[in-house]
Scaffold this active site. Sequence first.
Site, short mmCIF file in Angstrom:
data_model
loop_
_atom_site.label_atom_id
_atom_site.label_comp_id
_atom_site.label_asym_id
_atom_site.label_seq_id
_atom_site.Cartn_x
_atom_site.Cartn_y
_atom_site.Cartn_z
N GLU A 54 44.98 38.83 45.95
CA GLU A 54 44.89 39.44 44.25
C GLU A 54 45.19 40.23 43.53
OE1 GLU A 54 41.53 37.36 41.68
OE2 GLU A 54 41.74 35.74 42.83
N GLU A 107 41.18 29.83 46.90
CA GLU A 107 40.33 30.40 46.03
C GLU A 107 40.11 29.20 44.90
OE1 GLU A 107 39.31 33.89 44.68
OE2 GLU A 107 40.23 35.19 46.53
C1 BGC Z 1 38.20 37.09 43.14
C2 BGC Z 1 36.66 36.97 44.31
C3 BGC Z 1 36.01 36.54 43.03
C4 BGC Z 1 36.12 35.14 42.54
C5 BGC Z 1 34.80 34.87 41.22
C6 BGC Z 1 38.41 36.26 42.43
O1 BGC Z 1 38.69 36.79 41.15
O2 BGC Z 1 38.71 37.07 44.55
O3 BGC Z 1 36.80 38.23 44.99
O4 BGC Z 1 34.34 36.57 43.88
O5 BGC Z 1 37.59 35.55 41.89
O6 BGC Z 1 35.47 35.74 39.87
#
Ligand code: BGC
Length: 468
Positions: free
Chosen positions: A170, A369
């Site tokens: 990110e 994610e």
């Molecule tokens: C990040 C994580 C973070 C998640 C939830 C992402 O932007 O890669 O490290 O915990 O979002 O906010």
Amino acid sequence: MADRERQFLWGAASAAYQVEGAWQAAGKGLSNWDVYTNVYHVTEAGAGRQETGNVAINAFDRTQYLADIALMQELGINAYRFSLAWTRILPDGTGRVLQAGLDHYSRFVDDLLAAGIRPVATLFHWDMPQALEDRGGWRNRESVGWFRDYAALVRDRLADRVETFVTLNEPFINLFLIEPLVEIAKESIGNPGAITDAQWTRQAMAMHHWMLASAETVGDFRAAGFKGEVGLSLPLMPTLPERPGEGEDIAAASLADAVINRWCLDAMFNGRYPDEVVAEFARRDPAFAAVVEDFPRLAANRHDFLGVNFYAPAFVRRDAAAPLGFRWGAYNPDPAPQAFNGPVRPDYLKVLLERIRDDYGNPPVYITENGAGFGPSDEVMADGTVKDPRRADYVARHITAALEAKANGADLRGYMIWSLFDNFEWLQGYSRRFGMVHVDFDTLKRTKKQSFETYREIIARGVGPQAG
Ligand code: BGC
């Protein structure tokens, strides 16, 4: 390779600083986050109290992580995305190598594989060695070389068993949201200011160094004969005008799309940045115009896959006082309450995946994610489990949307939930929970949530005939 292409990855994702703890174990050097939390107490800005990742959820400890792997097996995932702490391997960021750090990750990889879980290793998830931060961090062009050297050490040790690497996590969120907020928090806890245009301008060069470092690392892995796949995880969010039909919001949303999404997507798949990104930043910092000279190096090293991190779309509004004249993220048009990272809109995950299919030549994609963070009041402990209906609903609907895009031809190869365990949520400390397993942050006891069962059932059902 053929088998891998056919097997859909069902996984979970985490990051070293958010879960490992053991901040001073085995000679580990200090990272910027060790300093932000222990010296500057930056979580006071987001969580209202001083918190650190010093212990986190103790995932560095082998007894603990073996128990965690047993839970992964019970969930039925076949992939686990984790990041390595640079400072466990190179305590000063460059130079002196700690074999103990490499040994740790090598054993962890073996333990995952023994459990039938494929390791997906992220090389950098925001914890920069403080020794390098002191030399300007990612704003220093030497960072490209520092990262490549570190990546080579990890590759030489793990690439015989790890088939999937993510270089960096990110860029946009880390450089243009988290780091500016940390800077503000360091100076004015309790009285936070707003992120400024000047901060964004400074970070633009760091962004360029991230993209160069990532591309050059792809090239290095190939030159070393690596047969697996190397990708980059981007935070992607469809940008929508906050006031539909309002010309200045439409223009703002288009510029936001260039900066938030297309900057990195174009770098990865077209070997260049959008013209408006170069123009906007070169106008503020003439030195930025020189980035175009590096475009051939981006073009020569195309990533093998795109990691999509999706949480929510961004509603964008023209705001002369905000960086580059637009503000995003504050507005939620939905009557339903939003999750921590924004409005719950699975339909936009489908839109996003289909856009990547159409605009970028349908590259292989993993969702690296996706998940929902809520405060503690959204979860109720009952009958030995934690009821988290909103997260269960979020996950089920986003997976459905992703599989619809896959059925429509998007080359989606896997889905990884953020996150399996509650953990340290950066400036919010422990006040935001994203896990499918509840963690009592005092005792570190793990308790499955309702969403764990929801995800287990989805995985057991599979993705249907497309999975082969
Ligand atoms: C990040 C994580 C973070 C998640 C939830 C992402 O932007 O890669 O490290 O915990 O979002 O906010």
